[in-house]
Design a protein around this motif. Structure first.
Motif, PDB file in Angstrom:
ATOM      1  N   LEU A 507      20.655   4.780 -80.554  1.00  0.00           N
ATOM      2  CA  LEU A 507      21.075   4.560 -79.165  1.00  0.00           C
ATOM      3  C   LEU A 507      19.705   3.841 -78.556  1.00  0.00           C
ATOM      4  O   LEU A 507      20.073   2.990 -77.338  1.00  0.00           O
ATOM      5  N   ASN A 508      18.641   4.044 -78.946  1.00  0.00           N
ATOM      6  CA  ASN A 508      17.587   3.151 -78.265  1.00  0.00           C
ATOM      7  C   ASN A 508      17.643   1.791 -78.266  1.00  0.00           C
ATOM      8  O   ASN A 508      17.540   0.867 -77.690  1.00  0.00           O
ATOM      9  N   ARG A 509      18.198   1.467 -79.578  1.00  0.00           N
ATOM     10  CA  ARG A 509      18.666   0.018 -79.864  1.00  0.00           C
ATOM     11  C   ARG A 509      19.467  -0.707 -79.260  1.00  0.00           C
ATOM     12  O   ARG A 509      19.458  -1.764 -78.558  1.00  0.00           O
ATOM     13  N   MET A 510      20.571   0.403 -78.906  1.00  0.00           N
ATOM     14  CA  MET A 510      21.580  -0.253 -78.128  1.00  0.00           C
ATOM     15  C   MET A 510      21.302  -0.351 -76.427  1.00  0.00           C
ATOM     16  O   MET A 510      21.649  -1.166 -75.875  1.00  0.00           O
ATOM     17  N   LEU A 511      20.304   0.505 -76.076  1.00  0.00           N
ATOM     18  CA  LEU A 511      20.005   0.687 -74.663  1.00  0.00           C
ATOM     19  C   LEU A 511      18.951  -0.560 -74.450  1.00  0.00           C
ATOM     20  O   LEU A 511      19.130  -1.239 -73.432  1.00  0.00           O
ATOM     21  N   CYS A 512      18.384  -0.947 -75.538  1.00  0.00           N
ATOM     22  CA  CYS A 512      17.332  -2.048 -75.251  1.00  0.00           C
ATOM     23  C   CYS A 512      18.003  -3.362 -75.232  1.00  0.00           C
ATOM     24  O   CYS A 512      17.725  -4.255 -74.745  1.00  0.00           O
ATOM     25  N   ALA A 513      19.263  -3.419 -76.118  1.00  0.00           N
ATOM     26  CA  ALA A 513      19.924  -4.611 -76.227  1.00  0.00           C
ATOM     27  C   ALA A 513      20.883  -4.691 -74.937  1.00  0.00           C
ATOM     28  O   ALA A 513      21.261  -5.981 -74.640  1.00  0.00           O
ATOM     29  N   GLY A 514      20.699  -3.718 -74.010  1.00  0.00           N
ATOM     30  CA  GLY A 514      21.598  -4.061 -72.679  1.00  0.00           C
ATOM     31  C   GLY A 514      22.994  -4.153 -72.655  1.00  0.00           C
ATOM     32  O   GLY A 514      23.630  -4.051 -73.754  1.00  0.00           O
TER      33      GLY A 514
END
Ligand code: MN
Length: 514
Positions: A507-514
């Motif tokens: 989820l962190n990666r998903m949020l970072c990817a915007g």
């Protein structure tokens, strides 16, 4: 075994873990992960790294560019393109920063591919092949051509197509058994036919690329070498489309053992094979079967009493390969809670995992994590340190960190989880949720805090070492509403904790990817 005093042929090892390997269902990797694998491929000493298929997606384009920049002059970096001008231009653009770029283009050659997929006749296929190679040559002198489904093709047509692309400037020619159809002897015979019937073949490198649909990829690859190919294409752990490609570790160790008979050598540093296998498994989340040749967990384990007795008296009675040669070190230093800063740092340096010298604060954090692990686990192996460092890298600069996880579950309890996450500023958010089990409950609590909309597509857990106290490593894949897939990983002695860390990582990666 016969030994030859004359110079052996050096077989070019072409690794396609990042291209064909990535086509394994569920193995998609991001740029950062491909870079980690590329670095290990360099430690292994592969000659060519096929980094991707730039026309397939912007992510693949970016990965090829990043790998090309990372590799420098240490290996050839190859990009795939169909025999289509737009594909070739995209591949060339992605390779602009490569010091040793190779463009890899090709077209189908079997009757099934020509009629069923491309709807063209053989002359039109040869024409397209020639114009693709000519176009590729305007960007680089190193052009590889593949004749797709060569394993099921008419050998005469294959030889005519090869002769035409050699005249057009191709420098490496691959005859792939794309569908894994061939018997090894037939594949070898096809290579022999091509060598005897293609004008100009002596001036180029012929390559084998075999798939494992019948479990014969390695055997066919070796048959190709015996018949004279100068390059073999393979992947770590045999990853690849469907049943996968020839496994690099199998081909390399077969040549290590039988190279003298075949009069060939490779440049591979075999002691890096085990680490490469673990790394690729860890990054893709695709577990290696325990009985897998060379790198399986049981590859050097002797269970029968008769075998154990034999091996104890003389190792070679039942072992044809030396585990040390593939990078398994039976005398490896095992760290414990009594190991100090210096011992940990020295071991991490040996493994190539030590943080930057200047990052003293980072090292203190790593040591703290190591002590927590050592208290729980008593003996800390290299695999544990690899997992610990991977976990450290994942949690550096993460948007959200797991501060607290508390679960209650069992029969007849309702599984309940309470989760506290902290953001980068240190402020905390708490949520509780119930679920079908503790992991489901924990994931729902994370969802309640982050309020993101996603679908859990895959969940895999694997033990890093043997024993009840082994670290459990979890890999998850989540799908965002727009269809993008994000992979997350987590490692901990408690699999509910590793599961939650893995989900949070995705989820962190998903949020970072915007
Ligand atoms: Mn393939």
């Amino acid at each position: 075994m016969r030994y030859h005093a004359l110079m052996s042929r050096r077989i070019v090892i072409f690794d396609t873990t990042l291209r064909d390997g990535e086509q394994s269902p569920g193995a998609s990797m991001n740029t950062e992960e491909k870079l980690i694998i590329a670095r290990q491929l360099l430690r292994l000493g592969v000659d060519v790294i096929e980094a991707g298929f730039p026309a397939s997606s912007p992510g693949d384009f970016e990965s090829v560019r990043a790998v090309a920049a990372e590799v420098g002059d240490k290996a050839v970096v190859c990009a795939l393109a169909r025999a289509i001008p737009a594909d070739i231009e995209k591949a060339a653009e992605a390779l602009v920063g490569a010091q040793r770029p190779r463009l890899h283009t090709g077209i189908g050659v079997s009757a099934i591919h020509l009629r069923g997929k491309l709807h063209i006749n053989s002359e039109q296929a040869i024409e397209r092949a020639v114009s693709a190679v000519k176009r590729a040559r305007t960007f680089t002198d190193d052009v590889q051509f593949y004749a797709e489904d060569a394993g099921r093709s008419d050998p005469d047509l294959l030889a005519r197509m090869f002769a035409a692309v050699i005249a057009a400037g191709a420098t490496t020619l691959c005859a792939p058994d794309t569908t894994g159809f061939s018997l090894p002897a037939d594949y070898g015979a096809l290579i022999t036919y091509v060598r005897e019937h293609t004008p100009g073949i002596e001036n180029v490198v012929l390559a084998a690329h075999c798939h494992n649909d019948l479990g014969m990829a390695t055997a066919s690859t070796i048959a190709g070498i015996a018949a004279g190919v100068g390059q073999v294409e393979c992947t770590i752990n045999g990853l690849g489309e469907r049943a996968g490609n020839a496994a690099l570790e199998e081909v390399v160790m077969a040549l290590r053992l039988h190279g003298a008979e075949l009069d060939v050598t490779t440049s591979i540093e075999t002691t890096e094979l085990t680490r490469a296998s673990r790394l690729v498994s860890q990054i893709t989340g695709i577990k290696v079967q325990p009985n897998k040749a060379v790198v399986g967990a049981n590859a050097f384990v002797h269970a029968s009493g008769i075998h154990q007795d034999g091996v104890l008296k003389k190792r070679t009675t039942y072992e044809i390969l030396d585990p040390v040669e593939v990078g398994l070190n039976p005398d490896a230093i095992v760290l414990s809670a009594r190991s100090g800063h210096a011992a940990l740092r020295a071991r991490l340096e040996t493994l190539g995992l030590a943080p930057n010298e200047a990052d003293e604060k980072g090292f203190d954090q790593i040591y703290e994590r190591f002590l927590t692990l050592a208290d729980r686990k008593k003996e800390v192996y290299d695999e544990d340190l690899e997992a610990l460092m991977a976990e450290y890298d994942r949690t550096q600069n993460a948007l959200w960190a797991l501060a607290t996880l508390q679960v209650s579950c069992g029969v007849p309890l309702i599984a309940t989880a309470t989760v506290v996450l902290t953001d980068q500023g240190g402020s905390e958010r708490l949520a509780s949720a119930t679920g079908t089990g503790p992991i489901d409950a924990a994931y729902k609590a994370v969802d309640a805090i982050l309020q993101v909309d996603c679908d859990l597509k895959e969940y895999v857990v694997q033990a890093i070492t043997r024993g009840i106290d082994a670290l459990g490593e979890v890999t998850v894949r989540v799908e965002a509403p727009d269809g993008r897939i994000f992979t997350g990983r987590g490692a901990d002695g408690d699999i509910i904790v590793s599961s939650t860390k893995a989900y949070l990582n995705a989820l962190n990666r998903m949020l970072c990817a915007g």
